[in-house]
Design an enzyme around this catalytic site. Structure first.
Site, PDB file in Angstrom:
ATOM      1  N   GLY A   3      58.442  38.788  38.672  1.00  0.00           N
ATOM      2  CA  GLY A   3      57.317  37.695  38.911  1.00  0.00           C
ATOM      3  C   GLY A   3      57.940  36.322  39.215  1.00  0.00           C
ATOM      4  O   GLY A   3      59.098  35.929  39.043  1.00  0.00           O
ATOM      5  N   CYS A   4      56.972  35.499  39.554  1.00  0.00           N
ATOM      6  CA  CYS A   4      57.461  34.199  40.092  1.00  0.00           C
ATOM      7  C   CYS A   4      57.843  33.385  39.059  1.00  0.00           C
ATOM      8  O   CYS A   4      59.098  32.775  38.936  1.00  0.00           O
ATOM      9  CB  CYS A   4      56.276  33.302  40.744  1.00  0.00           C
ATOM     10  SG  CYS A   4      54.649  33.428  39.884  1.00  0.00           S
TER      11      CYS A   4
END
Lengths: 344, 344, 344, 344
Positions: C147-148
């Site tokens: 994920g970011c």
């Protein structure tokens, strides 16, 4: 082939670096600035920390020895002085400032309020509107890279003028630009709290790009009328839109008009004529060398509306400069420039 | 005096609430919405948490019993239906939508692609351009509050048309608006990542405010030509700038032109004609009911440039609606509206 | 080598296209979407008008026949279904969603409120934190692209955990993201007029990236305490900053701390540890695959402050996915990704 | 009652003018600046063109003769000098700078790197945290108006400290501010093209508001630990959010916590404790004097999260200054300040 950049830390300079870092044939040989020589590039430009380059002082002879091309990404008033020192050396010059664009020194002095470059140099300079002047560019050693607004405006107007649809008519160019066009120098106009959530008009009827646009239109049309040209600042960093209004000398339709543009720009990969009834917004060319154009014919008024967008720092500055370098060196026009816009 | 608001949770509605909360004579009696009746105002509008108001359903008879004025802050297509229910009741109506502005139902249907309001109601509606139609407004019971773009454009053009400087000439209005003008409804155009750092043109030559502007100009000038009018979205929330280009029927100068405007708008506190050679930016009217106007005469082209800015939600919607309410009720025009713009 | 993209028109998808268009070894073979097959790519994405690609339907067998790698740029809840169809075919899968990241299906279901992917597939998936898991990635066929937020947080915290400076301590991660992280789906939260000139906190203590970060930290430290992690939306399109606060198990100094980071990240070209006493801002990695990290030791409190920034759509999504593809295929890690950030 | 403003053209100054123009009891008597005396207010501030005020030089005796209160909207380092001239005159002083806030001159000099104001004056100054120090404010003649960050942080933390829930615990304050907090002075940090689409951290662990927050917390809790406090710039003009993390000395729940806040702030109209499980965003207080607070208890970590938002120029500067003036003069606390936030 080697290139050097003078004015490497300004917005035009770092944009040249961004593209040249991925150019297959042109290699950055040296970076120069007037005030920061000896420092590392990334001290002023944290985004370039992966590069180890040092900034050097501006020594034209040394530059001419190591590079084939020098980009002058310097402000107006500086290029006109540097150009003399470079013009006798064996190096091609691409100047991103406005100093070499106007063929008449008096015009330059009237609009820029500065001393013009030497006349014999101006005469040698070719106006680097890449899609239209490639022949001349190829044979030149000094390129006056077009201004950001003129690029958007001229690419949008060219088909009407070169194909004879626009003659002795007035043109209204209502142009809007992101704030990076104003450069890195601090001013209250571009102070964040003043510019954010704001939309400003500036230099009403007095922008120095007026004579530049008229000069090129005048080459295409001998009976050109003075143009109306106004500029606005948009609260965004990049992007120019020129919305243009003009009367053409025939009955037409939006579809026919669009066909004209598509035909004229066939074979010019950086100009993307939009599908029928679609108009570009600035973000669709963000960070790229494209110029996107949409057209409409308004039956109520008989006027043509042309909408032309570019990224002011790319097609309006560094990108077109590299495109000119490619043409100059006999490379493919798109070399190092064929990347997609950043979206969103 | 009591007022009610229908469509209280939209952008126009909450802006009415903001001003009316500080109005010395008009008191909010009730707030109405079609879909959220029974809920608290602040559930949808966290910024109004200091208010305890409940949202009520739309019951025209009940509203007419308790209020002297109802503001319809409803979208086009909704007002045209509600208006019939209100028109026989003893209540004054100020409609912020476009439904009652065009006197010719066919025009409405052509530009809005919707069914027009009943003709006998449209005939009774007065166009609430406050600085110009105060006489008629005072004697009316139904006010069609002007659109945001037409307000900016008409206030900027009025002196030239009413004083006979502009006759049988074409007008080009290049207008730019903050995104709140598009309202609260979700769309990909106004999705943050699409609109931020972007500048868009929309409805090229087809905006429904074209006939509204022409209708009012036509009242001032019998030989009006079709106008050119285009609209753009600026990445900011509030503010409209109309940049206008027009040829006048005499030789003039910027100073003389400015004098004309200053004279015409004397006694109109919300119109602030700018000092000579200064032009307004949108933020200088942010959150206020002012319309700021700058003018220039371009000697090269013989054209006049007019720059007019408003806050689209205030002078272009809720503010002018309250100004109309003030006129209607014989109050001071500035009551509840005399506040400074928010800056920066 | 050929690649296909499923979910080609979302923000992750078009960012994959942008980089892959200039990749020296990976060629886009086909683009797929669930709802727009048959249309041209550029109809939905005007910025890609220079490409002629058609969107195709999602046929895993056909995709596996023509491509070596498939990127799933699909939302959580969709990848978990598609993955089963791809997992038996001879194709490597890089999934950009959150569906394959959590090794415990119950955790996934608790935090995502959706059905988990089949357990035997999750077990095969390798967590693609490129700088730390390259060995495993190289030997895998299914990559769960991080994920970011976890990418920014984990790269910032890794040196302290892997080198034994952080043990049994609490960690506070205060993260801020540009709005593109919320994707292309419309919502009132990301409506321009609501998000512009606004700063929002969301999912307080409940973000689904919490277990993802804890899972990886737990691999490095057996006595990990539950972390505090909060997320905010910044009125900008791209960029993440994680500001992190943590107590280390020794006396130290900012200089010593920085040395640790520099040593640990030597040989990892995409992590740029900042010069002493300098801290990154999000724009300095805009559009690039860099993760820039600054550190400080606060003598007053004995706490370490770590500031880590990435472009959420590049290092936080498409860029890291391509970096993983490079590792997977034995290419140079930087292939197709070594471009400078866009600035300004 | 009459008031004068010194430093009338800065952002704090024009915000004082905006509110005082609509104040029922306080009338602006004169406006003063150090460098622009003799000019019209609107020459520097186009948004105030409806006012005719002239800017005057700073003559403390003359000011004290005509006004009951003087607001010093001057930068740190200037107020400390002016204050001596005003302190012997018969006028109450509300200072918006940081010069009179720290009771220990050495602390001031350490954090501000400037000479402190005379000690006997600092001793007389009361810290104007309006919701908590009203008693002392009422009896004072010199008010040190709190900083923007401290206001947001302290109002958010106060209930835990004053009610004994927080003792000998560490506090982490991660604060974010709009750019107007940096004032009107030009700098490359706040240059539009550098700040737009960017998120920056600054003065890591070194912000001069640290001792101000600790000083007030120390009054509430004798065993306070040094706090962690960091500040970021958000690409927006107005608004502060402080996200705070703290361990309390008891088991609790979000509901119980919220009740505590609601009880403590009953009777304080400018503090709006949010409904359960809702958290404020900065825009919901835009242009208003509200401080909105949301709280959560995280069962996983045992930590409390507090989210506090204000408009930095209103509750964080001019608004609280007027609130203090109201208290000082025995007026209703909300006089002239009870207006709704601007939305959207």
């Amino acid at each position: 082939m080697n290139v050097s950049i003078v004015g490497a830390t300004g917005y035009g300079g770092v944009e040249l670096i961004r593209f040249l870092n991925n150019h297959p044939h042109l290699k950055i040989k040296s970076l120069h600035t007037s005030s920061q020589s000896g420092r590392s590039l990334y001290e002023e430009n944290a985004h370039l920390m992966h590069m180890n380059d040092k900034l050097e002082e501006i020594d034209p002879e040394a530059i001419a020895k190591k590079s084939d091309i020098v980009f002058l990404a310097t402000p107006s008033g500086v290029s006109s002085q540097l150009i003399s020192e470079f013009s006798d050396l064996n190096i091609k010059v691409i100047d991103l400032s406005g100093d070499l664009r106007l063929q008449t020194p008096g015009e330059y002095e009237h609009w820029y309020k500065k001393t013009a470059a030497p006349h014999h140099i101006i005469e040698k300079a070719v106006y680097g509107l890449a899609e239209w002047n490639a022949e001349e560019i190829r044979q030149s050693t000094i390129i006056a890279n077009p201004g950001c607004y003129p690029t958007a405006a001229l690419l949008g107007l060219a088909p009407l003028f070169t194909e004879g649809w626009a003659t002795a008519t007035d043109v209204i160019i209502d142009a809007k630009s992101g704030v990076s066009g104003a450069g890195k120098s601090l001013s209250s106009v571009t102070h964040y709290s003043e510019m954010n959530e704001n939309f400003k008009i500036y230099k009403v009827n007095q922008h120095q790009h007026i004579p530049e646009i008229e000069q090129q239109l005048g080459r295409w049309s001998s009976d050109l009328q003075p143009i109306t040209f106004n500029t606005h600042l948009v609260p965004m960093t990049r992007g120019i839109m020129a919305t243009m209004y003009i009367k053409v000398n025939r009955q037409t339709s939006t579809a026919e008009l669009r066909d004209l543009y598509e035909t004229v720009y066939e074979g010019h990969p950086f100009v993307r004529v939009q599908p029928l009834d679609r108009f570009p917004s600035t973000k669709q060319v963000y960070g790229s060398n494209f110029c996107d154009i949409g057209v409409a014919y308004d039956e109520r008024t008989g006027k043509v509306t042309i909408v032309s967008v570019i990224d002011n720092l790319v097609k309006g500055a560094a990108g077109q400069a590299i495109q000119n370098a490619n043409i100059l060196m006999g490379l493919e026009e798109t070399a190092g420039l064929w990347s997609s816009p950043l979206y969103p």
